[in-house]
Design a protein around this motif. Structure first.
Motif, short mmCIF file in Angstrom:
data_model
loop_
_atom_site.label_atom_id
_atom_site.label_comp_id
_atom_site.label_asym_id
_atom_site.label_seq_id
_atom_site.Cartn_x
_atom_site.Cartn_y
_atom_site.Cartn_z
N VAL A 53 3.60 -22.65 -2.74
CA VAL A 53 3.10 -21.70 -3.35
C VAL A 53 3.44 -20.56 -2.62
O VAL A 53 3.09 -20.30 -1.41
CB VAL A 53 1.22 -21.88 -3.24
N ARG A 60 5.30 -10.34 -0.79
CA ARG A 60 5.65 -8.83 -0.64
C ARG A 60 6.12 -8.85 1.00
O ARG A 60 7.01 -8.28 1.34
CB ARG A 60 4.26 -8.21 -0.62
N MET A 92 3.87 -14.10 -12.62
CA MET A 92 2.90 -13.03 -12.10
C MET A 92 3.33 -11.88 -12.10
O MET A 92 2.73 -11.08 -11.84
CB MET A 92 2.78 -13.62 -10.58
N THR B 41 -1.31 -20.90 -7.17
CA THR B 41 -1.13 -19.46 -7.06
C THR B 41 -2.18 -18.79 -7.25
O THR B 41 -2.72 -17.78 -6.70
CB THR B 41 0.46 -19.17 -7.52
N THR B 44 -4.80 -19.19 -4.89
CA THR B 44 -4.96 -18.37 -4.00
C THR B 44 -5.14 -17.02 -4.15
O THR B 44 -5.82 -16.31 -3.09
CB THR B 44 -3.22 -18.44 -3.79
N GLU B 45 -4.66 -16.30 -5.13
CA GLU B 45 -4.88 -14.94 -5.30
C GLU B 45 -6.47 -14.38 -5.36
O GLU B 45 -6.99 -13.45 -4.80
CB GLU B 45 -4.47 -14.48 -6.62
N ALA B 48 -7.95 -14.99 -1.89
CA ALA B 48 -7.62 -13.88 -1.19
C ALA B 48 -8.40 -12.53 -1.56
O ALA B 48 -8.97 -11.78 -0.41
CB ALA B 48 -6.09 -13.70 -1.17
N HIS B 52 -10.45 -10.49 1.27
CA HIS B 52 -10.13 -9.39 1.41
C HIS B 52 -11.04 -8.17 0.93
O HIS B 52 -11.19 -7.02 1.58
CB HIS B 52 -8.65 -9.02 0.90
N SER B 99 -2.34 -2.41 -1.37
CA SER B 99 -1.47 -3.61 -1.45
C SER B 99 -0.86 -3.47 -2.90
O SER B 99 -1.08 -2.21 -3.36
CB SER B 99 -2.22 -5.23 -1.63
N LEU B 100 -0.07 -4.14 -3.24
CA LEU B 100 0.88 -4.03 -4.55
C LEU B 100 0.07 -4.05 -5.89
O LEU B 100 0.36 -3.73 -6.75
CB LEU B 100 1.87 -5.45 -4.49
N CYS B 102 -0.94 -6.69 -7.67
CA CYS B 102 -0.58 -7.68 -8.90
C CYS B 102 -1.33 -9.00 -8.65
O CYS B 102 -1.03 -9.91 -9.44
CB CYS B 102 0.90 -7.93 -8.78
N GLY B 103 -2.27 -9.13 -7.92
CA GLY B 103 -3.35 -10.35 -7.65
C GLY B 103 -4.03 -10.62 -8.89
O GLY B 103 -3.54 -11.75 -9.28
N GLY B 106 -1.85 -10.94 -12.17
CA GLY B 106 -1.08 -11.99 -11.94
C GLY B 106 -1.73 -13.39 -12.12
O GLY B 106 -1.30 -14.23 -12.86
#
Lengths: 130, 141
Positions: A53, A60, A92, B41, B44-45, B48, B52, B99-100, B102-103, B106
């Motif tokens: 994963v 990033r 993603m 994934t 995880t996002e 997270a 956060h 941050s970017l 895209c979490g 995505g």
């Protein structure tokens, strides 16, 4: 979990084998950059064969680490991304933009040596030692 | 259809724990590797984000079934500040945390369904599902 950074002549080799927390990912980045600076490594190979994963934070950080390593003067390749990881990253919307990738570590080391040679660090690339 | 797997997210290591549970459940159900990685994934996002943005919360996973399909349902819940503008939070490149961004978008792309409820000051509740055809699943349903 500290990720070892191995030195192979002018090339630094590191392999992420386990799940890392965000803090550990940042520690990895700091470790890699300090070893590059200390050893004046000309190339860095990051092997991610074992990673199942790669979330947006990890992606990033790999990107940033590659950019920083290049700023220090090292070439960077990411090796061995699993197909399902590649699919996930693209789905993603998170490609590892700007990072060179290779199928495996062998290809990665060859690519680094070629790039180092192109830069004119011939002695380093050819002898494999500094 | 099955028991919840509940992962409390109160420290960073719990994000990886949620990911491991998601991968294991996906494998046990017969998800392909790609579907399993997509799910893990996304989990995880979401985990997270809880860590956060909200400081803590929980992720629940369970196997679900519907006609011709089995799937994994993920519910990510927190009592954090909430998402002020869900439309904006789902836009690529938007982030309140530097941050970017895209979490969340995505994760939505990686899952087949996603539903988000959030109220300012009260927290966020996200339910997402990933489905596979029942014929390819390892369990009878």
């Amino acid at each position: 979990m500290k990720i070892p950074v191995l030195r192979l002549g002018a090339i630094l080799l590191t392999s992420i084998q386990v799940d890392l927390t965000d803090t550990e990912v940042m520690q990895f980045q700091a470790d890699v950059l300090s070893v590059i600076a200390e050893t004046e490594g000309r190339g860095l190979a990051i092997d991610i064969t074992a990673l199942e994963v790669v979330d947006s934070f990890m992606a990033r950080t790999i990107n940033d680490t590659a950019s920083m390593a290049r700023l220090l003067g090292a070439e960077v390749v990411v090796c061995g991304m699993r197909p399902a990881v590649a699919l996930t990253l693209v789905e993603m919307g998170r490609e590892l933009i700007g990072v060179e990738t290779t199928f495996n570590l062998d290809d990665g080391l060859a690519r680094l040596q070629r790039k180092i040679a192109q830069r004119g660090d011939n002695a380093l690339a050819a002898s494999g030692s500094s | 259809m099955s028991e919840f797997i509940r992962v409390s997210i109160s420290e960073e290591a719990h994000i990886a724990e949620a990911r491991r549970h998601a991968l294991l459940l996906a494998r046990n159900l017969g998800f392909s590797r790609t579907d399993a990685y997509h799910l893990a994934t996304a989990v995880t996002e979401l985990a997270a984000n809880i860590h956060h943005h909200a400081g803590g919360g929980e992720v629940r996973l369970r196997a679900v079934a519907r006609r011709g399909a089995v799937g994994i349902e993920v519910v990510a819940r927190d009592d954090g500040p909430g998402i002020a503008d869900i439309g904006l939070a789902l836009r690529d490149g938007f982030s309140t945390a530097g941050s970017l961004g895209c979490g969340l978008p995505g994760a939505r792309r990686l899952m087949d369904e996603m539903e988000i409820r959030s109220e300012a000051g009260r927290g966020t509740w996200i339910r997402a599902c990933k489905w596979i055809a029942a014929a390819t699943a390892k369990i009878a349903c």
